[in-house]
Design an enzyme around this catalytic site. Structure first.
Site, mmCIF file in Angstrom:
data_model
loop_
_atom_site.group_PDB
_atom_site.id
_atom_site.type_symbol
_atom_site.label_atom_id
_atom_site.label_comp_id
_atom_site.label_asym_id
_atom_site.label_seq_id
_atom_site.Cartn_x
_atom_site.Cartn_y
_atom_site.Cartn_z
ATOM 1 N N ARG A 101 46.094 30.245 55.997
ATOM 2 C CA ARG A 101 45.667 31.426 55.232
ATOM 3 C C ARG A 101 45.560 32.548 56.250
ATOM 4 N NH1 ARG A 101 41.403 32.000 50.342
ATOM 5 N NH2 ARG A 101 43.242 31.059 49.363
ATOM 6 N N HIS A 128 50.906 34.330 47.507
ATOM 7 C CA HIS A 128 50.025 33.176 47.318
ATOM 8 C C HIS A 128 50.837 32.137 46.532
ATOM 9 C CE1 HIS A 128 46.476 30.900 47.320
ATOM 10 N NE2 HIS A 128 45.677 31.630 46.575
ATOM 11 N N GLN A 131 49.252 29.049 44.655
ATOM 12 C CA GLN A 131 48.509 29.508 43.481
ATOM 13 C C GLN A 131 49.457 29.694 42.302
ATOM 14 O OE1 GLN A 131 44.978 30.452 43.169
ATOM 15 N NE2 GLN A 131 45.648 30.262 41.050
ATOM 16 N N ASP A 221 43.507 39.364 38.261
ATOM 17 C CA ASP A 221 42.906 39.013 39.555
ATOM 18 C C ASP A 221 42.011 40.192 39.954
ATOM 19 O OD1 ASP A 221 42.348 37.896 42.054
ATOM 20 O OD2 ASP A 221 44.293 38.396 42.932
ATOM 21 N N CYS A 261 43.031 33.497 38.993
ATOM 22 C CA CYS A 261 43.104 32.582 40.149
ATOM 23 C C CYS A 261 41.723 32.245 40.695
ATOM 24 C CB CYS A 261 43.964 33.206 41.235
ATOM 25 S SG CYS A 261 43.406 34.843 41.745
ATOM 26 N N ARG A 289 45.138 23.210 40.925
ATOM 27 C CA ARG A 289 45.494 23.498 42.318
ATOM 28 C C ARG A 289 45.641 22.179 43.079
ATOM 29 N NH1 ARG A 289 44.360 28.260 44.809
ATOM 30 N NH2 ARG A 289 45.856 27.418 46.305
HETATM 31 N N1 CP Z 1 42.360 31.025 44.141
HETATM 32 C C1 CP Z 1 42.115 30.777 45.453
HETATM 33 O O1 CP Z 1 43.031 30.763 46.298
HETATM 34 O O2 CP Z 1 40.814 30.574 45.728
HETATM 35 P P1 CP Z 1 40.181 30.409 47.178
HETATM 36 O O3 CP Z 1 40.224 31.763 47.815
HETATM 37 O O4 CP Z 1 38.795 29.918 46.938
HETATM 38 O O5 CP Z 1 41.021 29.438 47.958
HETATM 39 N N1 NVA Z 2 44.123 38.596 45.528
HETATM 40 C C1 NVA Z 2 43.004 37.801 45.981
HETATM 41 C C2 NVA Z 2 43.242 36.376 45.664
HETATM 42 C C3 NVA Z 2 42.135 35.435 46.089
HETATM 43 C C4 NVA Z 2 42.439 34.015 45.790
HETATM 44 C C5 NVA Z 2 42.790 38.019 47.468
HETATM 45 O O1 NVA Z 2 43.776 38.099 48.210
HETATM 46 O O2 NVA Z 2 41.643 38.142 47.887
#
Ligand code: CP
Ligand code: NVA
Length: 305
Positions: A101, A128, A131, A221, A261, A289
């Site tokens: 990440r 992502h 996701q 989102d 998400c 997931r």
């Molecule tokens: N939706 C998602 O990726 O959640 P987290 O940020 O908790 O991993």
């Molecule tokens: N768009 C959001 C998604 C989190 C899972 C972010 O990047 O924070």
């Protein structure tokens, strides 16, 4: 050796294959079975931002498959203690796959080039992909099929929206984005979509009601993603007319579900009434997931077909 940094890394047939492995493993899981398809495999998780779903779903997924996970803390000094080249090449000697990440998409791409093991994008500023795979899998579970359906995304044209658009192109789902001017896809990403998924049927509008008409799912989102906290106030104003609430859901077909998400901000991008209401599938979506991560891991790490 394959990576999953962007959904452009997968063909339509590979997405189908991942869904089919997922479906088998999920069915068996619900029967209380664990299929040790990846015994002794090691999955490292390297996270520059917080996570509940991505982290725990991957850790549980690899455990269910008979492998182990290593959540790497700050102690490993990623980006601080040694060069990216040395870090990546050495980590790749120890593990079979890395979930990253990263704040910057280019960092995930660089890691994939250098590590010598499979690298999976667990969210970057641009995409992502895991996701979006879980989201489309969820939509398929709910409607029985994907091809010819429409997914409406109301809100920021962010990482999640980008991966969804690519994913929709791969599985024959129409994608409608409703975003305020300036928050749609930029030219670079629009060109990538045209190049990578020329078959994608997409509409971009400023009108959420137009986007949700005929939709099988309505998705949103947060308005300010992780790292955009300083823009929270500006974005709250820009997106004020883009909340998914009961009135907007009433403009969608009766069988349209609500997706998010997570994490969510009730009262901002979605009303509590909608996210906690009967049309919301966010918990099933989050649960998927883990099932889809199993499909991804089994496919990527070479479980037999
Ligand atoms: N939706 C998602 O990726 O959640 P987290 O940020 O908790 O991993
Ligand atoms: N768009 C959001 C998604 C989190 C899972 C972010 O990047 O924070």
């Amino acid at each position: 050796m394959r990576n999953l940094i962007s959904l452009t890394d997968l063909t339509s047939a590979e997405v189908e294959r991942i869904f089919s492995i997922t479906e088998d493993l999920k069915t068996r899981n619900l029967q209380g079975e664990r299929d040790f398809l990846l015994p002794g495999r090691v999955l490292a998780l390297l996270f520059e931002k917080p996570s509940l779903r991505t982290r725990v779903s991957f850790e549980s997924a690899i455990a269910h498959l008979g492998g182990v996970s290593l959540f790497l803390s700050d102690d490993v000094g990623f980006g601080k203690r040694e060069s990216m080249e040395d870090f990546a090449r050495v980590l790749g000697e120890f593990v079979d796959a890395i979930v990253i990440r990263a704040k910057k998409h280019a960092v995930a791409e660089q890691l994939a080039q250098l590590a010598g093991c499979a690298v999976i994008n667990g969210l970057t500023d641009l995409e992502h992909p895991c996701q979006a795979l879980a989201d489309l899998y969820t939509l398929r579970e709910i409607h029985g099929t994907l091809r010819g359906k429409k997914l409406a995304y109301v809100g920021d044209g962010n990482n999640v929206a980008r991966s969804l658009a690519l994913g929709c192109g791969k599985v024959g789902v129409e994608f409608a984005l409703a975003a305020p001017p300036g928050y749609e896809f930029d030219t670079e990403f629009s060109e990538l979509l045209a190049r990578e998924v020329p078959e994608l049927k997409m509409t971009i509008t400023a009108d959420p009601r137009e986007a949700v008409a005929d939709a099988a799912g309505v998705y949103t989102d947060v308005w300010a993603s992780m790292g955009q906290e300083a823009e929270q106030e500006v974005r709250q104003k820009a997106f004020a007319d883009y909340q998914v609430n009961a009135e907007l859901m009433a403009a969608a077909p009766e069988d349209a579900c609500f997706l998010h998400c997570l994490p969510a901000r009730r009262g901002e991008e979605v009303s509590a009434e909608v996210i906690d209401g009967p049309r919301s599938v966010v918990v099933q979506q989050a649960g998927n997931r883990m099932h889809v991560q199993k499909g991804i891991l089994a496919w990527l790490l070479g479980a037999p077909n």
